[in-house]
Scaffold this motif. Structure first.
Motif, PDB file in Angstrom:
ATOM      1  N   SER A 302     -14.895   7.159   5.398  1.00  0.00           N
ATOM      2  CA  SER A 302     -14.604   7.693   6.738  1.00  0.00           C
ATOM      3  C   SER A 302     -14.562   9.216   6.725  1.00  0.00           C
ATOM      4  O   SER A 302     -13.975   9.825   7.616  1.00  0.00           O
ATOM      5  CB  SER A 302     -13.269   7.124   7.246  1.00  0.00           C
ATOM      6  OG  SER A 302     -12.196   7.507   6.388  1.00  0.00           O
ATOM      7  N   GLY A 303     -15.170   9.810   5.694  1.00  0.00           N
ATOM      8  CA  GLY A 303     -15.229  11.270   5.616  1.00  0.00           C
ATOM      9  C   GLY A 303     -13.887  11.913   5.349  1.00  0.00           C
ATOM     10  O   GLY A 303     -13.597  13.002   5.864  1.00  0.00           O
ATOM     11  N   THR A 304     -13.068  11.265   4.545  1.00  0.00           N
ATOM     12  CA  THR A 304     -11.716  11.756   4.274  1.00  0.00           C
ATOM     13  C   THR A 304     -11.525  11.995   2.788  1.00  0.00           C
ATOM     14  O   THR A 304     -11.969  11.204   1.956  1.00  0.00           O
ATOM     15  CB  THR A 304     -10.659  10.728   4.757  1.00  0.00           C
ATOM     16  OG1 THR A 304     -10.890  10.432   6.138  1.00  0.00           O
ATOM     17  CG2 THR A 304      -9.254  11.256   4.582  1.00  0.00           C
ATOM     18  N   ARG A 305     -10.873  13.118   2.448  1.00  0.00           N
ATOM     19  CA  ARG A 305     -10.553  13.432   1.060  1.00  0.00           C
ATOM     20  C   ARG A 305      -9.060  13.224   0.823  1.00  0.00           C
ATOM     21  O   ARG A 305      -8.248  13.394   1.728  1.00  0.00           O
ATOM     22  CB  ARG A 305     -10.912  14.873   0.724  1.00  0.00           C
ATOM     23  CG  ARG A 305     -12.404  15.153   0.712  1.00  0.00           C
ATOM     24  CD  ARG A 305     -12.710  16.590   0.303  1.00  0.00           C
ATOM     25  NE  ARG A 305     -12.254  17.561   1.305  1.00  0.00           N
ATOM     26  CZ  ARG A 305     -11.240  18.385   1.142  1.00  0.00           C
ATOM     27  NH1 ARG A 305     -10.514  18.347   0.021  1.00  0.00           N
ATOM     28  NH2 ARG A 305     -10.913  19.258   2.084  1.00  0.00           N
ATOM     29  N   ILE A 306      -8.716  12.849  -0.403  1.00  0.00           N
ATOM     30  CA  ILE A 306      -7.320  12.731  -0.809  1.00  0.00           C
ATOM     31  C   ILE A 306      -7.018  13.849  -1.792  1.00  0.00           C
ATOM     32  O   ILE A 306      -7.665  13.963  -2.837  1.00  0.00           O
ATOM     33  CB  ILE A 306      -7.035  11.363  -1.470  1.00  0.00           C
ATOM     34  CG1 ILE A 306      -7.260  10.233  -0.471  1.00  0.00           C
ATOM     35  CG2 ILE A 306      -5.597  11.312  -1.999  1.00  0.00           C
ATOM     36  CD1 ILE A 306      -7.052   8.843  -1.061  1.00  0.00           C
ATOM     37  N   GLU A 307      -6.055  14.680  -1.453  1.00  0.00           N
ATOM     38  CA  GLU A 307      -5.659  15.790  -2.315  1.00  0.00           C
ATOM     39  C   GLU A 307      -4.246  15.538  -2.837  1.00  0.00           C
ATOM     40  O   GLU A 307      -3.307  15.338  -2.047  1.00  0.00           O
ATOM     41  CB  GLU A 307      -5.705  17.111  -1.554  1.00  0.00           C
ATOM     42  CG  GLU A 307      -7.113  17.541  -1.177  1.00  0.00           C
ATOM     43  CD  GLU A 307      -7.138  18.918  -0.518  1.00  0.00           C
ATOM     44  OE1 GLU A 307      -6.028  19.443  -0.217  1.00  0.00           O
ATOM     45  OE2 GLU A 307      -8.232  19.459  -0.284  1.00  0.00           O
ATOM     46  N   PHE A 308      -4.106  15.545  -4.156  1.00  0.00           N
ATOM     47  CA  PHE A 308      -2.802  15.292  -4.770  1.00  0.00           C
ATOM     48  C   PHE A 308      -2.353  16.500  -5.570  1.00  0.00           C
ATOM     49  O   PHE A 308      -3.131  17.083  -6.334  1.00  0.00           O
ATOM     50  CB  PHE A 308      -2.883  14.068  -5.683  1.00  0.00           C
ATOM     51  CG  PHE A 308      -1.587  13.786  -6.409  1.00  0.00           C
ATOM     52  CD1 PHE A 308      -0.617  12.990  -5.835  1.00  0.00           C
ATOM     53  CD2 PHE A 308      -1.335  14.352  -7.656  1.00  0.00           C
ATOM     54  CE1 PHE A 308       0.579  12.742  -6.492  1.00  0.00           C
ATOM     55  CE2 PHE A 308      -0.150  14.113  -8.314  1.00  0.00           C
ATOM     56  CZ  PHE A 308       0.818  13.308  -7.732  1.00  0.00           C
ATOM     57  N   THR A 309      -1.097  16.854  -5.405  1.00  0.00           N
ATOM     58  CA  THR A 309      -0.495  17.910  -6.222  1.00  0.00           C
ATOM     59  C   THR A 309       0.877  17.436  -6.686  1.00  0.00           C
ATOM     60  O   THR A 309       1.619  16.814  -5.918  1.00  0.00           O
ATOM     61  CB  THR A 309      -0.337  19.224  -5.427  1.00  0.00           C
ATOM     62  OG1 THR A 309       0.437  18.989  -4.256  1.00  0.00           O
ATOM     63  CG2 THR A 309      -1.684  19.795  -5.040  1.00  0.00           C
ATOM     64  N   GLY A 310       1.197  17.745  -7.941  1.00  0.00           N
ATOM     65  CA  GLY A 310       2.522  17.419  -8.439  1.00  0.00           C
ATOM     66  C   GLY A 310       2.509  16.396  -9.550  1.00  0.00           C
ATOM     67  O   GLY A 310       1.540  16.289 -10.317  1.00  0.00           O
ATOM     68  N   PHE A 311       3.595  15.617  -9.597  1.00  0.00           N
ATOM     69  CA  PHE A 311       3.832  14.714 -10.718  1.00  0.00           C
ATOM     70  C   PHE A 311       4.553  13.467 -10.209  1.00  0.00           C
ATOM     71  O   PHE A 311       5.462  13.559  -9.381  1.00  0.00           O
ATOM     72  CB  PHE A 311       4.685  15.443 -11.771  1.00  0.00           C
ATOM     73  CG  PHE A 311       5.265  14.547 -12.818  1.00  0.00           C
ATOM     74  CD1 PHE A 311       4.463  14.044 -13.838  1.00  0.00           C
ATOM     75  CD2 PHE A 311       6.607  14.207 -12.789  1.00  0.00           C
ATOM     76  CE1 PHE A 311       5.006  13.210 -14.802  1.00  0.00           C
ATOM     77  CE2 PHE A 311       7.149  13.383 -13.752  1.00  0.00           C
ATOM     78  CZ  PHE A 311       6.342  12.878 -14.765  1.00  0.00           C
ATOM     79  N   VAL A 312       4.145  12.294 -10.691  1.00  0.00           N
ATOM     80  CA  VAL A 312       4.805  11.030 -10.343  1.00  0.00           C
ATOM     81  C   VAL A 312       5.489  10.496 -11.599  1.00  0.00           C
ATOM     82  O   VAL A 312       4.809  10.207 -12.593  1.00  0.00           O
ATOM     83  CB  VAL A 312       3.801   9.985  -9.813  1.00  0.00           C
ATOM     84  CG1 VAL A 312       4.533   8.672  -9.489  1.00  0.00           C
ATOM     85  CG2 VAL A 312       3.081  10.505  -8.574  1.00  0.00           C
ATOM     86  N   PRO A 313       6.796  10.346 -11.591  1.00  0.00           N
ATOM     87  CA  PRO A 313       7.502   9.878 -12.787  1.00  0.00           C
ATOM     88  C   PRO A 313       7.234   8.399 -13.074  1.00  0.00           C
ATOM     89  O   PRO A 313       6.875   7.627 -12.178  1.00  0.00           O
ATOM     90  CB  PRO A 313       8.975  10.106 -12.433  1.00  0.00           C
ATOM     91  CG  PRO A 313       9.011  10.029 -10.944  1.00  0.00           C
ATOM     92  CD  PRO A 313       7.712  10.604 -10.466  1.00  0.00           C
ATOM     93  N   THR A 314       7.410   8.037 -14.318  1.00  0.00           N
ATOM     94  CA  THR A 314       7.283   6.628 -14.715  1.00  0.00           C
ATOM     95  C   THR A 314       8.649   6.009 -15.000  1.00  0.00           C
ATOM     96  O   THR A 314       8.821   4.805 -14.841  1.00  0.00           O
ATOM     97  CB  THR A 314       6.408   6.506 -15.974  1.00  0.00           C
ATOM     98  OG1 THR A 314       6.963   7.329 -17.012  1.00  0.00           O
ATOM     99  CG2 THR A 314       4.987   6.959 -15.688  1.00  0.00           C
ATOM    100  N   MET A 315       9.601   6.809 -15.403  1.00  0.00           N
ATOM    101  CA  MET A 315      10.951   6.318 -15.682  1.00  0.00           C
ATOM    102  C   MET A 315      11.750   6.235 -14.391  1.00  0.00           C
ATOM    103  O   MET A 315      11.770   7.173 -13.594  1.00  0.00           O
ATOM    104  CB  MET A 315      11.665   7.248 -16.666  1.00  0.00           C
ATOM    105  CG  MET A 315      11.007   7.322 -18.032  1.00  0.00           C
ATOM    106  SD  MET A 315      11.080   5.749 -18.906  1.00  0.00           S
ATOM    107  CE  MET A 315      12.852   5.658 -19.211  1.00  0.00           C
TER     108      MET A 315
END
Length: 428
Positions: A302-315
């Motif tokens: 659909s002409g959309t980009r996903i931009e991610f910044t940062g960190f996702v914890p696992t604990m």
């Protein structure tokens, strides 16, 4: 005439027995012919009331009357070798419907055995027709599940209402008892309304629970796909680790032969392979990495980009809850972006951070239609099927609340924003 009455009673009992099997899932513990013999109990019990010698013994007649009423329940309990409330309920309902058929047929037939035979044959035939439809459409399991969702008090309400309706019909057909019919008209209407509302609310709750179960099953299925992707990544990593030793051996050999230029080219080739195999996202959480990679392909359509910044914890954050939060939020964002047909560049922004035991997540996306709220964090879905949709955000909220978290939803300046704060503990 007595023989015909007994045969009609056995016929009706056999029809009820098959209805019990279809609607409750109970298995008959006796052969069919032996079951018919057992059904002689309810077929013969009403005849005892006609014995003139017993007319003078009130207590005995009262006991016989009670046995006559519960004779079907006794017979079916022996046949199924189970004493259950659903069997008793069906027997009581059968008693009511038998009286109702007799009342309706009394307009055309005289009172006595002829009327009883006609009522039993009519009821038995009606039950067999209903049973044929249930089995033809393979509705047994569906019907059994639906009946289990009905509360016990609703069964009692239905029985009481059925008795009132039965008396109402009897009084309506008799000119002598027309006042009774007028008196029962309002209780009948009120009782019918109460039962109807109660059954509808139960059905709606069961339907809602079914939808939530299907949605959770879909979430688990998606999470399984992400785990499969992770297994593939680990497999590729093990393969690369195995080859890496050989690569080092080749580079060491080239350097030993003073083939510096060839060693440099070899290293460049390895870097090129690594660059091609590089993951689209590096969040620190391989479940979220896989999920975002999967959603990226869907968003690009659909002409959309996903931009991610940062960190996702696992604990402290379970994989299931991470999957529920990210997949629902991003799916909603992609659907919102897909409503734009202008071809302009659209971005779903995901910002993630973890500080001092608290996890902060913000997901925002452009919107191209008005967003309506019916309360704090309660969205009004724009989809036609209101029942099937609108469960995504509540599921996110439920998952966040497990971690003493908060959810804040806003829609300003044509942009939808979901802000989440969760307290993550190591033992979770």
């Amino acid at each position: 005439m007595i023989i015909l009455t007994v045969i009609s009673g056995i016929y009706l009992g056999a029809a009820i027995m098959e209805v019990i099997r279809a609607t409750t899932g109970e298995k008959r513990k006796m052969p069919f012919l032996l079951s018919l013999v057992i059904l002689l109990i309810p077929a013969l019990s009403p005849l005892l009331m006609d014995v003139e010698a017993l007319h003078e013994f009130f207590i005995l007649r009262l006991i016989l009357l009670m046995l006559s009423i519960f004779s079907k329940f006794i017979a079916f309990s022996i046949i199924f070798r189970r004493i259950k409330l659903n069997i008793l309920y069906i027997c009581l309902m059968s008693l009511i419907t038998s009286q109702m058929y007799a009342t309706l047929l009394s307009r055309f037939l005289p009172a006595g055995h002829v009327l009883d035979i006609a009522a039993m044959l009519t009821e038995g035939t009606a039950l067999l027709i209903i049973l044929f439809i249930i089995r033809k459409r393979e509705l047994e399991l569906t019907l059994q599940q639906e009946l289990k969702a009905i509360a016990k008090y609703q069964y009692v309400m239905v029985i009481i209402l059925a008795y009132i309706i039965n008396i109402f019909v009897w009084a309506s057909l008799s000119e002598e008892h027309h006042r009774i019919a007028e008196f029962l008209l309002m209780p009948t209407l009120v009782g019918f309304t109460i039962v109807l509302i109660s059954v509808i609310s139960t059905t709606a709750a069961a339907s809602k629970q079914k939808m939530v179960s299907e949605l959770l099953a879909d979430q688990i299925e998606k999470q399984t796909e992400y785990y499969d992707n992770i297994k593939q990544i680990y497999s590729e990593f093990r393969s690369f680790r195995h080859d890496f030793k050989n690569h080092l051996l080749c580079i060491r050999s080239l350097l030993a032969e003073n083939e510096t230029e060839k060693a440099t080219d070899y290293i460049s080739d390895i870097e090129g392979v690594l660059e091609r195999e590089k993951q689209d996202f590096d969040t620190g959480n391989i479940i979220v990495d896989s999920l975002l990679s999967d959603k990226k392909a869907k968003a690009l359509r659909s002409g959309t980009r996903i931009e991610f910044t940062g960190f996702v914890p696992t604990m402290g954050l379970s994989n299931v809850d991470a999957c529920i939060i990210f997949s629902n939020a991003i799916d909603n964002a992609i659907e919102a972006c897909a409503k734009d047909q202008s071809g302009q560049d659209k971005v779903i922004s995901i910002k993630s951070d973890f500080k001092k035991g608290y996890y902060f997540l913000t997901i925002s996306n452009p919107v191209f239609e008005s967003v309506n709220f019916k309360g704090k964090n309660q969205l009004v879905t724009s989809k036609e099927n209101k029942t099937l949709h609108g469960l995504g955000v509540p599921n996110i909220i439920r998952a966040v609340h497990k971690y003493e978290g908060t959810v804040d939803i806003s829609a300003e300046d044509n942009r939808f924003t979901l802000e989440i704060v969760m307290h993550l503990k190591k033992e979770q």
